[in-house]
Each structure stands twice: as structure tokens, then as C-alpha cells.
Design an enzyme around this catalytic site. Structure first.
Site, PDB file in Angstrom:
ATOM      1  N   ASP A 161       0.765  -1.451   0.138  1.00 40.85           N
ATOM      2  CA  ASP A 161      -0.127  -0.113   0.130  1.00 40.85           C
ATOM      3  C   ASP A 161       0.879   1.391   0.091  1.00 40.85           C
ATOM      4  OD1 ASP A 161      -2.211  -1.303  -0.138  1.00 40.85           O
ATOM      5  OD2 ASP A 161      -2.454  -1.736   2.024  1.00 40.85           O
ATOM      6  N   LYS A 165       0.651  -8.144  -2.529  1.00 37.70           N
ATOM      7  CA  LYS A 165      -0.658  -7.618  -3.019  1.00 37.70           C
ATOM      8  C   LYS A 165      -0.712  -6.397  -3.555  1.00 37.70           C
ATOM      9  CE  LYS A 165      -4.087  -6.017  -0.072  1.00 37.70           C
ATOM     10  NZ  LYS A 165      -4.783  -4.954  -0.672  1.00 37.70           N
ATOM     11  N   ASP A 189      -5.272  -7.019  -6.367  1.00 42.20           N
ATOM     12  CA  ASP A 189      -6.662  -6.710  -5.781  1.00 42.20           C
ATOM     13  C   ASP A 189      -7.284  -5.699  -6.190  1.00 42.20           C
ATOM     14  OD1 ASP A 189      -8.481  -6.484  -3.577  1.00 42.20           O
ATOM     15  OD2 ASP A 189      -6.802  -5.426  -2.053  1.00 42.20           O
ATOM     16  N   LYS A 235     -10.580  -5.878  -7.337  1.00 39.32           N
ATOM     17  CA  LYS A 235     -11.930  -6.013  -6.897  1.00 39.32           C
ATOM     18  C   LYS A 235     -12.715  -5.534  -8.157  1.00 39.32           C
ATOM     19  CE  LYS A 235     -11.336  -5.029  -1.988  1.00 39.32           C
ATOM     20  NZ  LYS A 235     -10.137  -4.453  -1.909  1.00 39.32           N
ATOM     21  N   HIS A 260     -15.846  -5.025 -10.645  1.00 35.58           N
ATOM     22  CA  HIS A 260     -17.147  -5.206 -10.419  1.00 35.58           C
ATOM     23  C   HIS A 260     -17.946  -4.421 -11.536  1.00 35.58           C
ATOM     24  CE1 HIS A 260     -20.927  -4.067  -7.677  1.00 35.58           C
ATOM     25  NE2 HIS A 260     -21.373  -4.620  -8.705  1.00 35.58           N
ATOM     26  N   ASP A 261     -18.359  -5.017 -12.614  1.00 36.22           N
ATOM     27  CA  ASP A 261     -18.795  -4.378 -13.915  1.00 36.22           C
ATOM     28  C   ASP A 261     -19.730  -5.113 -14.798  1.00 36.22           C
ATOM     29  OD1 ASP A 261     -18.849  -2.641 -16.137  1.00 36.22           O
ATOM     30  OD2 ASP A 261     -16.953  -1.658 -15.385  1.00 36.22           O
ATOM     31  N   ILE A 262     -19.939  -5.043 -15.860  1.00 40.80           N
ATOM     32  CA  ILE A 262     -21.016  -5.997 -16.607  1.00 40.80           C
ATOM     33  C   ILE A 262     -20.081  -7.335 -17.003  1.00 40.80           C
ATOM     34  CG2 ILE A 262     -22.423  -4.052 -17.605  1.00 40.80           C
ATOM     35  CD1 ILE A 262     -21.031  -4.579 -20.439  1.00 40.80           C
ATOM     36  N   THR A 292     -17.012  -7.054 -19.577  1.00 38.46           N
ATOM     37  CA  THR A 292     -16.030  -6.212 -19.087  1.00 38.46           C
ATOM     38  C   THR A 292     -15.078  -6.897 -17.940  1.00 38.46           C
ATOM     39  OG1 THR A 292     -17.155  -4.171 -19.670  1.00 38.46           O
ATOM     40  CG2 THR A 292     -15.482  -3.943 -18.034  1.00 38.46           C
ATOM     41  N   THR A 307     -15.355  -4.846   4.275  1.00 39.03           N
ATOM     42  CA  THR A 307     -15.420  -4.779   5.994  1.00 39.03           C
ATOM     43  C   THR A 307     -15.630  -3.232   6.483  1.00 39.03           C
ATOM     44  OG1 THR A 307     -13.089  -4.772   5.894  1.00 39.03           O
ATOM     45  CG2 THR A 307     -14.055  -6.977   6.448  1.00 39.03           C
ATOM     46  N   GLN A 325      -8.247  -0.897  11.604  1.00 37.85           N
ATOM     47  CA  GLN A 325      -8.963  -2.156  11.686  1.00 37.85           C
ATOM     48  C   GLN A 325      -9.490  -2.389  13.036  1.00 37.85           C
ATOM     49  OE1 GLN A 325      -9.046  -4.098   9.030  1.00 37.85           O
ATOM     50  NE2 GLN A 325      -7.315  -3.965   7.731  1.00 37.85           N
ATOM     51  N   ARG A 338       0.368  -2.640   7.088  1.00 43.33           N
ATOM     52  CA  ARG A 338       1.273  -1.859   7.979  1.00 43.33           C
ATOM     53  C   ARG A 338       2.122  -2.490   9.082  1.00 43.33           C
ATOM     54  NH1 ARG A 338      -4.112   1.770   8.317  1.00 43.33           N
ATOM     55  NH2 ARG A 338      -4.700  -0.289   7.952  1.00 43.33           N
TER      56      ARG A 338
HETATM   57  O1  C5P Z   1      -2.131  -2.309   6.774  1.00 47.46           O
HETATM   58  P1  C5P Z   1      -3.203  -3.562   6.690  1.00 47.46           P
HETATM   59  O2  C5P Z   1      -2.577  -4.939   7.407  1.00 47.46           O
HETATM   60  O3  C5P Z   1      -4.459  -3.229   7.484  1.00 47.46           O
HETATM   61  O4  C5P Z   1      -3.626  -3.717   5.316  1.00 47.46           O
HETATM   62  C1  C5P Z   1      -4.636  -4.543   4.958  1.00 47.46           C
HETATM   63  C2  C5P Z   1      -4.763  -4.570   3.681  1.00 47.46           C
HETATM   64  O5  C5P Z   1      -5.839  -5.387   3.064  1.00 47.46           O
HETATM   65  C3  C5P Z   1      -4.769  -3.289   2.919  1.00 47.46           C
HETATM   66  O6  C5P Z   1      -4.368  -3.160   1.455  1.00 47.46           O
HETATM   67  C4  C5P Z   1      -6.568  -3.278   2.633  1.00 47.46           C
HETATM   68  O7  C5P Z   1      -6.970  -2.450   1.775  1.00 47.46           O
HETATM   69  C5  C5P Z   1      -6.925  -4.604   2.458  1.00 47.46           C
HETATM   70  N1  C5P Z   1      -8.199  -5.219   2.776  1.00 47.46           N
HETATM   71  C6  C5P Z   1      -8.830  -5.010   4.271  1.00 47.46           C
HETATM   72  N2  C5P Z   1      -9.834  -5.424   4.554  1.00 47.46           N
HETATM   73  C7  C5P Z   1     -10.688  -6.069   3.543  1.00 47.46           C
HETATM   74  C8  C5P Z   1     -10.246  -6.080   2.077  1.00 47.46           C
HETATM   75  C9  C5P Z   1      -8.976  -5.830   1.868  1.00 47.46           C
HETATM   76  O8  C5P Z   1      -8.067  -4.703   5.139  1.00 47.46           O
HETATM   77  N3  C5P Z   1     -11.944  -6.632   3.882  1.00 47.46           N
END
Ligand code: C5P
Length: 237
Positions: free
Chosen positions: A15, A37, A64, A66, A68-70, A73, A123, A194, A215
Site C-alpha cells: 500500500d 498484494k 486486488d 475487486k 465489478h462491472d458488466i 468487461t 469490511t 482495523q 502496515r
Molecule cells: O495495513 P493492513 O494490514 O491493515 O492492510 C490490509 C490490506 O488489506 C489493505 O491493503 C486493505 O486495503 C486490504 N483489505 C482489508 N480489508 C478487506 C479487504 C482488503 O483490510 N476487507
């Protein structure tokens, strides 16, 4: 022959806002110990060629985006992801059965193909947010319904909270389901944004097959050492 390529136990979330910052971390990581990722931010800044370069260096890559489209596509996007050589691709289950089937048909089955997994409910969404978008059943019921739809369409698994992993295992009962859980924190480390977290060992014990860690690794004084320690503690579980 399995339906998809082997998955690493650990995906490190890159990230970062640009390629140089990502590279500073990637240079310290070992492709035999972890995958990477790549999400929407880094992909939009660094592009598919950067993803390909990570694959060429031997890292399993979770793209990653995600989708989401027709259906057409999404199928074309899944084909493009396969061409990049990534190991894991995801789509939103709420795109519906036809979209999920189109994604499935676009990704060949086989032990060199990426696994295809679904996002159920982000989430970040609470029940009140679901009501605003017209979903008035309880959140857990919606997560399970979308997971069942993804399973029916032939997907390999889901990305979910480790707290949902056990339920997801009861839906994805095939050999080699792919249950990927972010929201991982080491004992005593900062939660950041989180809320419902588990340690790496707890997540695997709860039913996760791979974990995503951002992180706690990226912001550590010695990211390589933390990645190595996490990979070691879940290697044989
Ligand atoms: O820094 P951290 O360990 O919280 O990063 C979690 C990674 O997982 C981030 O890239 C976040 O966008 C992704 N993610 C998440 N929860 C989800 C789907 C993806 O934290 N439900």
C-alpha cells in the site's frame, strides 16, 4: 490437476503511493516466503508493467482490483490479469451470478492459473450502510448469501475477515479453497483503522488459507525481519 496455482501463506500488501517506495520494501522480501498484494492505488500509479515485473522476480501477486462491472468487461479484465501472470484475482460477488460466471469462464482452470475469489461485503460497511444501499437483511446473512453465490458460480473462495473464515470454510468445501484474510495484527501492535483483528496464527487456526499483512510489515523498522517472522510462524500450520 488442481483448479488454481499454489497460494503463499502470506501476502504483503504494497500500500504505497509510488513504485519507488514499494521497491524499497520489495527489495528486502523473499519470493519464497511471501507474495505481494497490489491494490488500486499502486496499480493506478505504477501500472500493469510494474505488476509484471514483480511476477518476473518470482513473487506470487494478488491483484486486488475487486472487479465489478458488466459480465463482458469483467471477463476481459480477468483475461488481462491472467496475461500478467498474477496468482490471485478478485471480483465483487454483488456483481451477480452472470458476472461471476463470466469471470470464472475467463480464467482457465489449472495449476498455473490464478485463483479467483470474491469480495462479499466490504469490511468498512456496517448494517446501517447496507440499509442505505437497499440491503435490509443482517450483514452476516448477506455475507453468507454472497459467498454461496460465488461458490455456485465456481469461484475458489473469498477475501474476508478472519472472524468469518470458519463460516466461509463451511461454504467453500472443495479441496484447496482460498480463504484470504486481511485485518491481521501482531500481538501488541497498533490496530490502525482495523477493528476486528487476529494474529497470524489465530487467523490460520480460524480457517484462513492465506493472510494479508500491510502496515505491521511496511511500517516496521525492519520489514524483512517481520515478514520472515510471520512467514515462519504460520508456515507449517
Ligand atoms: O495495513 P493492513 O494490514 O491493515 O492492510 C490490509 C490490506 O488489506 C489493505 O491493503 C486493505 O486495503 C486490504 N483489505 C482489508 N480489508 C478487506 C479487504 C482488503 O483490510 N476487507
Amino acid at each position: 490437476m488442481t483448479q488454481h496455482c499454489a497460494q503463499p501463506r502470506l501476502y504483503v500488501a504494497l500500500d504505497f503511493p509510488d513504485r519507488n517506495k514499494a521497491e524499497a520494501l520489495v527489495d528486502q522480501l523473499d519470493p519464497t516466503e511471501c507474495g505481494l498484494k497490489v491494490g488500486k492505488e499502486l496499480f493506478t500509479r505504477a501500472g500493469p508493467e510494474y505488476v509484471r515485473s514483480l511476477v518476473d522476480r518470482g513473487f506470487p501477486v494478488f491483484l486486488d482490483l475487486k472487479f465489478h462491472d458488466i459480465p463482458h468487461t469483467v471477463a476481459q479484465a480477468c483475461r488481462a490479469a491472467c496475461d500478467l501472470g498474477v496468482s490471485l484475482v478478485n471480483v465483487h460477488a454483488s456483481g451477480g451470478r452472470a458476472m461471476l460466471v463470466a469471470a470464472r469462464e475467463a480464467i482457465p482452470l489449472g495449476d498455473t492459473s490464478p485463483a479467483l475469489i470474491a469480495v462479499t461485503i466490504l469490511t468498512s460497511m456496517a448494517e446501517a450502510d447496507l440499509i442505505e444501499v437497499g440491503v435490509d437483511r443482517p450483514l452476516a446473512g448477506q455475507v453468507n448469501a454472497l459467498a454461496r453465490l460465488a461458490k455456485d458460480a465456481g469461484l475458489d473462495g473469498v477475501v474476508c475477515s478472519a472472524w468469518e473464515a470458519a463460516d466461509m470454510r463451511t461454504i467453500f468445501t472443495q479441496t484447496a479453497p482460498v480463504i484470504v484474510t486481511p485485518g491481521i495484527r501482531l500481538a501488541g501492535s497498533a490496530l490502525d483503522d482495523q477493528s476486528r483483528v487476529m494474529t497470524p496464527e489465530e487467523a490460520i487456526a480460524a480457517g484462513a488459507t492465506s493472510i494479508v499483512v500491510g502496515r505491521p510489515i511496511c511500517r516496521a523498522p525492519n520489514p524483512a525481519a517481520v515478514a520472515h517472522a510471520i512467514a515462519e510462524c504460520i508456515r507449517d500450520r
